[in-house]
Design a protein around this motif. Structure first.
Motif, PDB file in Angstrom:
ATOM      1  N   SER A  87       0.840  -1.184   0.000  1.00 51.03           N
ATOM      2  CA  SER A  87       0.000   0.000   0.000  1.00 51.03           C
ATOM      3  C   SER A  87       0.884   1.246   0.000  1.00 51.03           C
ATOM      4  O   SER A  87       2.113   1.155   0.065  1.00 51.03           O
ATOM      5  N   VAL A  88       0.230   2.395  -0.082  1.00 49.33           N
ATOM      6  CA  VAL A  88       0.916   3.668   0.164  1.00 49.33           C
ATOM      7  C   VAL A  88       0.496   4.148   1.548  1.00 49.33           C
ATOM      8  O   VAL A  88      -0.703   4.198   1.852  1.00 49.33           O
ATOM      9  N   PHE A 106      -0.320  16.383   5.553  1.00 53.53           N
ATOM     10  CA  PHE A 106       0.137  15.042   5.215  1.00 53.53           C
ATOM     11  C   PHE A 106       1.622  15.032   4.859  1.00 53.53           C
ATOM     12  O   PHE A 106       2.147  15.991   4.289  1.00 53.53           O
ATOM     13  N   GLY A 107       2.271  13.924   5.180  1.00 49.45           N
ATOM     14  CA  GLY A 107       3.619  13.685   4.707  1.00 49.45           C
ATOM     15  C   GLY A 107       3.589  13.231   3.254  1.00 49.45           C
ATOM     16  O   GLY A 107       2.509  13.020   2.685  1.00 49.45           O
ATOM     17  N   PRO A 108       4.751  13.044   2.625  1.00 50.70           N
ATOM     18  CA  PRO A 108       4.805  12.701   1.201  1.00 50.70           C
ATOM     19  C   PRO A 108       4.451  11.252   0.893  1.00 50.70           C
ATOM     20  O   PRO A 108       4.247  10.900  -0.266  1.00 50.70           O
ATOM     21  N   GLY A 109       4.366  10.411   1.908  1.00 47.57           N
ATOM     22  CA  GLY A 109       3.971   9.027   1.696  1.00 47.57           C
ATOM     23  C   GLY A 109       5.139   8.069   1.587  1.00 47.57           C
ATOM     24  O   GLY A 109       6.257   8.455   1.219  1.00 47.57           O
ATOM     25  N   THR A 110       4.882   6.802   1.930  1.00 48.78           N
ATOM     26  CA  THR A 110       5.831   5.707   1.747  1.00 48.78           C
ATOM     27  C   THR A 110       5.126   4.629   0.944  1.00 48.78           C
ATOM     28  O   THR A 110       4.056   4.165   1.328  1.00 48.78           O
TER      29      THR A 110
ATOM     30  N   GLU B  39      -3.589  15.042  -6.229  1.00 49.09           N
ATOM     31  CA  GLU B  39      -3.140  14.853  -7.602  1.00 49.09           C
ATOM     32  C   GLU B  39      -2.310  13.585  -7.683  1.00 49.09           C
ATOM     33  O   GLU B  39      -1.795  13.089  -6.672  1.00 49.09           O
ATOM     34  N   LEU B  40      -2.176  13.063  -8.876  1.00 50.39           N
ATOM     35  CA  LEU B  40      -1.530  11.770  -9.082  1.00 50.39           C
ATOM     36  C   LEU B  40      -0.114  11.750  -8.499  1.00 50.39           C
ATOM     37  O   LEU B  40       0.702  12.617  -8.819  1.00 50.39           O
ATOM     38  N   GLY B  41       0.145  10.789  -7.617  1.00 48.73           N
ATOM     39  CA  GLY B  41       1.470  10.638  -7.038  1.00 48.73           C
ATOM     40  C   GLY B  41       1.807  11.632  -5.942  1.00 48.73           C
ATOM     41  O   GLY B  41       2.948  11.655  -5.462  1.00 48.73           O
ATOM     42  N   LYS B  42       0.840  12.457  -5.557  1.00 49.75           N
ATOM     43  CA  LYS B  42       1.109  13.480  -4.546  1.00 49.75           C
ATOM     44  C   LYS B  42       0.344  13.176  -3.248  1.00 49.75           C
ATOM     45  O   LYS B  42      -0.479  12.266  -3.189  1.00 49.75           O
ATOM     46  N   SER B  85      -8.690  18.468 -12.373  1.00 50.32           N
ATOM     47  CA  SER B  85      -8.684  17.001 -12.467  1.00 50.32           C
ATOM     48  C   SER B  85      -7.805  16.424 -11.365  1.00 50.32           C
ATOM     49  O   SER B  85      -6.618  16.764 -11.255  1.00 50.32           O
ATOM     50  N   ALA B  86      -8.404  15.565 -10.541  1.00 45.03           N
ATOM     51  CA  ALA B  86      -7.709  14.994  -9.380  1.00 45.03           C
ATOM     52  C   ALA B  86      -8.690  14.068  -8.667  1.00 45.03           C
ATOM     53  O   ALA B  86      -9.831  13.896  -9.094  1.00 45.03           O
ATOM     54  N   VAL B  87      -8.232  13.474  -7.576  1.00 46.25           N
ATOM     55  CA  VAL B  87      -9.130  12.724  -6.690  1.00 46.25           C
ATOM     56  C   VAL B  87      -9.452  13.622  -5.497  1.00 46.25           C
ATOM     57  O   VAL B  87      -8.553  14.232  -4.906  1.00 46.25           O
ATOM     58  N   TYR B  88     -10.735  13.714  -5.178  1.00 43.69           N
ATOM     59  CA  TYR B  88     -11.195  14.544  -4.075  1.00 43.69           C
ATOM     60  C   TYR B  88     -11.740  13.649  -2.966  1.00 43.69           C
ATOM     61  O   TYR B  88     -12.492  12.702  -3.214  1.00 43.69           O
TER      62      TYR B  88
END
Lengths: 115, 109
Positions: A87-88, A106-110, B39-42, B85-88
């Protein structure tokens, strides 16, 4: 301020291995939490803490442990990794758990993969 | 504990049209309702929030409405642009904060 930091950014584990995801914040926030994000499942709460020495379980706590010995740090431990834990993972913090000043940062994620 | 339902799961709109995302919550004691954009990857980022003593809040093209009696709240985006455009995600809190499953918004130019 660095805000909320998480390490590592990426991790690959084998089934049965253990590891700790690190989370730290330098904003003097009392409230910290861990979420996991899976496709189509949104952000699911794993554990949270309303202050040093206090932790509680969220929606999906099984397989994870946390501790909060300082205000700044809130590590998440995977006891025996399973593929279902791929998961992230996001750590988040806010000044308080409720009332005013509870915008969560939020942090940048792992990104964790368990093979 | 709190349970948050979010609809729709996906939404496509033409550029310039409006988009509406709706959420319901279960815990009548919840008093804080934020909306996040991812946003994607953020990481998720707060775009607007509302508290239980307010019925509506607006910030430029974004507005949120809250109906505490019915236990639902909505996000309204007007004059949508491709960068919307993003996930909300909606969320509700009486400690801890609980999120909905998200809405993937696509704005078609």
């Amino acid at each position: 301020n660095a805000g909320v930091t998480q390490t590592p950014k990426f991790q690959v584990l084998k089934t049965g291995q253990s590891m700790t995801l690190q989370c730290a914040q330098d904003m003097n926030h009392e409230y910290m939490s861990w979420y996991r994000q899976d496709p189509g499942m949104g952000l699911r709460l794993i554990h949270y803490s309303v202050g040093a020495g206090i932790t509680d379980q969220g929606e999906v706590p099984n397989g994870y442990n946390v501790s909060r010995s300082t205000t700044e740090d809130f590590p998440l431990r995977l006891l025996s990794a399973a593929p279902s834990q791929t998961s992230v993972y996001f750590c988040a913090s806010s000044y308080w758990a409720s009332g005013d000043e509870n915008e969560q940062y939020f942090g940048p994620g792992t990104r964790l993969t368990v093979t | 504990g709190e349970n948050v339902e979010q609809h729709p799961s996906t939404l496509s709109v033409q550029e310039g049209d409006s988009a509406v995302i709706k959420c319901t919550y279960s815990d009548s004691a919840s008093n804080y309702f934020p909306w996040y954009k991812q946003e994607l990857g953020k990481r998720p980022q707060l775009i607007i929030d509302i508290r239980s003593n307010v019925g509506e809040k607006k910030d430029q093209r974004i507005a949120v409405t809250l109906n505490k009696t019915a236990k639902h709240f909505s996000l309204h985006i007007t004059e949508t642009q491709p960068e919307d455009s993003a996930v909300y995600f909606c969320a509700a809190s009486n400690t801890p904060l609980v999120f909905g499953k998200g809405t993937r918004l696509s704005v078609i130019a």
